[in-house]
Design an enzyme around this catalytic site. Structure first.
Site, mmCIF file in Angstrom:
data_model
loop_
_atom_site.group_PDB
_atom_site.id
_atom_site.type_symbol
_atom_site.label_atom_id
_atom_site.label_comp_id
_atom_site.label_asym_id
_atom_site.label_seq_id
_atom_site.Cartn_x
_atom_site.Cartn_y
_atom_site.Cartn_z
ATOM 1 N N HIS A 1 -12.159 47.815 -17.163
ATOM 2 C CA HIS A 1 -11.952 47.575 -15.730
ATOM 3 C C HIS A 1 -12.751 46.422 -15.807
ATOM 4 C CE1 HIS A 1 -10.659 51.707 -14.545
ATOM 5 N NE2 HIS A 1 -11.347 52.240 -15.686
ATOM 6 N N GLU B 85 -10.470 63.748 -16.301
ATOM 7 C CA GLU B 85 -12.194 63.396 -16.436
ATOM 8 C C GLU B 85 -12.864 64.829 -15.858
ATOM 9 O OE1 GLU B 85 -11.529 59.630 -14.404
ATOM 10 O OE2 GLU B 85 -12.987 58.899 -15.796
HETATM 11 P P1 5GP Z 1 -12.464 47.345 -10.779
HETATM 12 O O1 5GP Z 1 -11.232 47.900 -10.235
HETATM 13 O O2 5GP Z 1 -13.150 47.126 -9.283
HETATM 14 O O3 5GP Z 1 -12.297 45.832 -11.324
HETATM 15 O O4 5GP Z 1 -13.169 48.140 -11.565
HETATM 16 C C1 5GP Z 1 -14.483 49.125 -11.388
HETATM 17 C C2 5GP Z 1 -13.341 50.103 -10.726
HETATM 18 O O5 5GP Z 1 -12.623 50.876 -11.728
HETATM 19 C C3 5GP Z 1 -14.203 51.503 -10.249
HETATM 20 O O6 5GP Z 1 -14.808 51.254 -8.700
HETATM 21 C C4 5GP Z 1 -13.438 52.620 -10.401
HETATM 22 O O7 5GP Z 1 -12.389 52.803 -9.489
HETATM 23 C C5 5GP Z 1 -12.729 52.301 -11.678
HETATM 24 N N1 5GP Z 1 -13.268 52.934 -12.966
HETATM 25 C C6 5GP Z 1 -14.031 52.214 -13.702
HETATM 26 N N2 5GP Z 1 -14.545 53.091 -14.688
HETATM 27 C C7 5GP Z 1 -13.906 54.276 -14.652
HETATM 28 C C8 5GP Z 1 -14.024 55.592 -15.219
HETATM 29 O O8 5GP Z 1 -14.645 55.804 -16.152
HETATM 30 N N3 5GP Z 1 -13.402 56.453 -14.469
HETATM 31 C C9 5GP Z 1 -12.615 56.342 -13.262
HETATM 32 N N4 5GP Z 1 -11.871 57.566 -13.008
HETATM 33 N N5 5GP Z 1 -12.586 55.275 -12.793
HETATM 34 C C10 5GP Z 1 -13.233 54.205 -13.173
#
Ligand code: 5GP
Length: 315
Positions: A15, A217
């Protein structure tokens, strides 16, 4: 670990906002602190804390988003994250991010993604190939730099509505020529319902986009079953499956993105010794080791490989 760093690797579950360097987060927090937008010491406390349970992680993401979500910062973190993966010999990176709309600063989902693309084009440590036809690169003729392939997955956040999810899918279709290959469903697993995202995910699949889902999860067996029945191209995590869902997943041969450190740090799995990675690996189920959030969980893909090699050697 040295060998794990040197070997060429593939990263499929990272992410963007979870992979930001701590030093960058501090720098951004200091600037916003000086402007009086946030209190620096509060933010410092949260970033430095070791407590990363699943619930706390999503609070941390809300904070990270306050620090990172303007166009120039999105460009900066994209460049840094790609260069960090390149530095540890990742040769194919599928980076995922949630396109964000913020009317108060004139940000649309499209302009967020344009800022991401600008960060990719600014990468200077490696040559980046980012279009499926291999036509778009940041290469100059005669370059002798290492080459890296980068593709994007656009994430739907579980807090979003069906309409917002559909907007993300349409954006992904618009940006196919720019290396967007698919859609991810992520965000807090106790928020939102599968039925909210299903229409957008169905449409995405029909249009030929690849789909990966954060799945299992939390032990919501009904949702896990519905997700497997949807037959996504990959799933992430797969931590809390009951016997029946394991059986379904294995027979459907859906590849699993394994995030060891993330699962341990969020306490989704209590110890590496009982992580399902070993069972799936021995069963020759398709899987891939990934970082998830190298910044938030202080890890790297090389460390994940190292950890996996020690856990699979144990029995
Ligand atoms: P972004 O999409 O803002 O670049 O990266 C962060 C986002 O990725 C978080 O706000 C969340 O929505 C998602 N995210 C990051 N790590 C996890 C995880 O371990 N589990 C889940 N379900 N979502 C995650």
């Amino acid at each position: 670990l040295e060998w794990c760093v040197s070997v060429p690797k593939v990263e499929l579950h990272a992410h963007l906002n979870g992979s930001v360097r701590n030093s960058t987060l501090f720098e951004l927090a200091r600037v916003l602190g000086d402007k009086g937008v946030i209190v620096f010491s509060d933010v410092e406390n949260v970033i430095m804390k070791d407590d990363r349970t699943l619930h706390k992680v999503f609070k941390l993401f809300d904070l990270i988003h306050i620090l990172t979500t303007d166009h120039s910062t999105v460009t900066r973190i994209t460049k840094e994250v790609i260069e960090d993966f390149a530095a540890e010999n990742v040769v194919y990176l599928e980076l995922r991010t949630t396109p964000k709309r913020n009317d108060s600063i004139g940000m649309s989902k499209r302009s967020y993604m344009d800022a991401v693309m600008e960060g990719l084009r600014a990468v200077s440590s490696v040559d980046v190939d980012y279009s499926p036809a291999g036509l778009k690169t940041n290469t100059f003729n005669g370059s002798t730099r290492k080459k890296m392939y980068v593709r994007f997955l656009l994430s739907i956040d579980r807090r979003e509505s069906t309409e917002a999810a559909m907007e993300t899918v349409k954006l992904a279709l618009e940006m196919r020529d720019l290396g967007v290959v698919g859609i991810d469903l992520s965000g807090n697993p106790i928020v939102g319902n599968w039925s909210t995202f299903l229409p957008a995910l169905k449409f995405a699949k029909e249009q030929g986009l690849y789909i990966t889902l954060h799945c299992g999860e939390v032990p919501n067996q009904e949702e896990i079953k519905a997700m497997i029945d949807f037959l996504p191209h990959r799933i992430g995590h797969a931590c809390c499956f009951d016997e029946e869902n394991w059986r379904k997943l294995k027979s459907a041969k859906i590849p699993v993105e394994i995030c060891l450190t993330s699962n341990i740090r969020t306490e989704t799995i209590s110890s590496i010794d009982i992580h399902h990675f070993v069972d799936l690996y021995k069963a020759k189920h398709p899987l891939v080791l990934c970082t998830d959030d190298s910044g938030v969980f202080s890890t790297s893909l090389s460390r994940e490989y190292n950890l996996a090699s020690s856990s699979s050697r144990k029995d």
